[in-house]
Write an enzyme that holds these catalytic residues in place. Structure first.
Site, PDB file in Angstrom:
ATOM      1  N   LYS A   1      -2.338   1.023  -1.072  1.00  0.00           N
ATOM      2  CA  LYS A   1      -2.564   0.387  -2.372  1.00  0.00           C
ATOM      3  C   LYS A   1      -2.649   1.477  -3.416  1.00  0.00           C
ATOM      4  CE  LYS A   1      -3.505  -3.962  -3.585  1.00  0.00           C
ATOM      5  NZ  LYS A   1      -3.012  -5.069  -2.759  1.00  0.00           N
TER       6      LYS A   1
HETATM    7  N1  GLU Z   1      -0.079  -6.935  -3.881  1.00  0.00           N
HETATM    8  C1  GLU Z   1       0.287  -7.889  -2.882  1.00  0.00           C
HETATM    9  C2  GLU Z   1      -0.785  -7.975  -1.792  1.00  0.00           C
HETATM   10  O1  GLU Z   1      -1.936  -7.673  -2.022  1.00  0.00           O
HETATM   11  C3  GLU Z   1       1.690  -7.652  -2.334  1.00  0.00           C
HETATM   12  C4  GLU Z   1       1.920  -6.312  -1.721  1.00  0.00           C
HETATM   13  C5  GLU Z   1       3.376  -6.047  -1.360  1.00  0.00           C
HETATM   14  O2  GLU Z   1       4.214  -6.904  -1.541  1.00  0.00           O
HETATM   15  O3  GLU Z   1       3.616  -4.929  -0.894  1.00  0.00           O
HETATM   16  O4  GLU Z   1      -0.546  -8.430  -0.710  1.00  0.00           O
END
Ligand code: GLU
Length: 416
Positions: free
Chosen positions: A108
């Site tokens: 993240k």
């Molecule tokens: N931000 C989204 C999540 O928390 C998607 C992450 C992604 O598609 O890599 O799952």
């Protein structure tokens, strides 16, 4: 008397992890290795504002685990997106990608900024600088960012462009891009669509009649608005929705398509004539069949858990319920389908987008939706079966499956 120190959000997620690790009987070394992020990068993000002044923001990218494939996870623009929150969200990505069995690890990124206060050109400059500063850590086979709270397809287009200036055209560097730049059809609605598929399926197991069922959705951003719309199309009554500034309530059901159009035109849901006002707090405590927190973390805590009247909660947001609240609610017989299952539709379709980019081939939207449904429901049935067999909650079953898969990959790689 000594006050118990408050748990950070990363500590809280690790309580769920530890609980699974105990039941899986993981040894201490492996446990430590799976718990802590493999790599973290803190960066400063200086931006020349439109006023001419330079403002310096704090950014990070946390790569939690890549035993099962390249790191994968969104980039959050939010004032609270500090290193601890980003760590917690990165670890949730590790368990999420493993649970839905797509070949990724978890990561993240975050920049501590309120994007609503920046102009488009300021956001463009901020995104480019952030991308340049984490560029050496990411790559289509290393770490693939995507949108999260406060970011969107436009942000991904800027990231792809900034990366491409250094490495040449590389659409597989990010997912959740605009369709015109190699984004997948169906990616924008994917998280909300996954929530709707799960509700349809879980309703059968829960004996819930979805026809006219009363649903409250906290959050009307990308995830909440798509979930509300698709669940409404399936015959349920969306009795309340909310955004950061407050919500709307109508016991007879809100007209979600009209509300979405209103939001597009006015930029918000305030002032819509199809419902009365309700606060975010009161929305959570409404009498309803299903509650869907689809906004930020830690909205259901030990302070309000006893006041929740929903029988079923679908966690469309990441970590909306604290471990203490989870214990209170589960003990009181509330069925909670956890974040790492419920909101996995986004990363599942990110995976499809990435494979389309790598193959330079485009899927039709119907194929994307069909494969999404297959993938998320497979995980759901695994969770349901394990939870029933072992008499554990759906969150415990979900963490067990995710942690077990990552632990196995670590063993097979022969790291230790
Ligand atoms: N931000 C989204 C999540 O928390 C998607 C992450 C992604 O598609 O890599 O799952």
């Amino acid at each position: 008397m000594l006050k118990t120190p408050e748990l950070s959000i990363f500590d809280e997620v690790n309580l769920f992890f530890d609980d699974a690790a105990d039941r899986l009987d993981l040894n201490d070394g492996l446990r430590e290795m799976l718990k802590r992020p493999w790599r973290e990068l803190l960066v400063q993000v200086p931006v020349r504002m439109d006023s001419g002044q330079v403002q310096v923001f704090s950014g990070s990218r946390v790569q939690h685990n890549a035993a099962r494939g390249p790191y994968k996870g969104g980039v959050r623009y939010h004032p609270q997106a500090d290193i601890d929150e980003v760590r917690a969200l990165a670890s949730l990505m590790t368990w999420k990608t493993a649970l839905v069995d797509i070949p990724y690890g978890g990561a993240k990124g975050g920049v501590q900024v309120d994007p609503r206060l920046l102009s488009m050109s300021e956001l463009n400059r901020l995104t480019r600088r952030y991308t340049q500063n984490i560029e050496h850590l990411i790559g289509p086979n290393r770490d693939i960012p995507a949108p999260d709270m406060g970011t969107n397809a436009q942000t991904m287009a800027w990231m792809m462009d900034a990366y491409g200036q250094l490495h040449g055209h590389t659409p597989a560097i990010v997912t959740g891009k605009p369709v015109e730049m190699g984004g997948s059809l169906g990616r924008e609605s994917a998280t909300g669509r996954g929530v709707a598929y799960l509700l349809q399926e879980a309703a059968k197991d829960l004996g819930l009649n979805t026809d006219g069922a009363k649903i409250a959705v906290q959050g009307f951003g990308n995830v909440g608005s798509w979930a509300a719309r698709l669940i409404h199309d399936n015959g349920c009554r969306i009795i309340a929705v909310s955004s950061i500034d407050g919500g709307l309530h109508n016991a007879a059901g809100l007209d979600i398509a009209r509300l979405q159009r209103y939001q597009e035109q006015t930029g918000g849901i305030q002032g819509f004539d199809g419902g009365g006002p309700i606060s975010n707090r009161d929305l959570l405590e409404l009498e309803c069949d299903v509650l869907i927190p689809a906004a930020i973390d830690n909205v259901i805590t030990e302070d309000n858990a006893n006041k929740i009247k929903a029988h079923v909660i679908l966690e469309a947001a990441n970590h909306p319920i604290t471990p203490e609240a989870d214990r209170i609610l589960s003990g009181g017989g509330v069925t909670i389908l956890p974040d790492i299952l419920v909101n996995a539709g986004g990363v599942i379709v990110s995976y499809f987008e990435w494979t389309q980019n790598l193959q330079e081939f485009r899927w039709e939207e119907s194929r994307v939706n069909q494969e999404l449904k297959k993938t998320i429901l497979k995980a759901y049935h695994e969770v349901w079966t394990r939870s029933t067999k072992q008499k554990i909650t759906h969150r415990q079953a979900s963490f067990e499956i995710g942690v077990q898969r990552v632990a196995r990959a670590v063993e097979l790689r022969g790291f230790v």
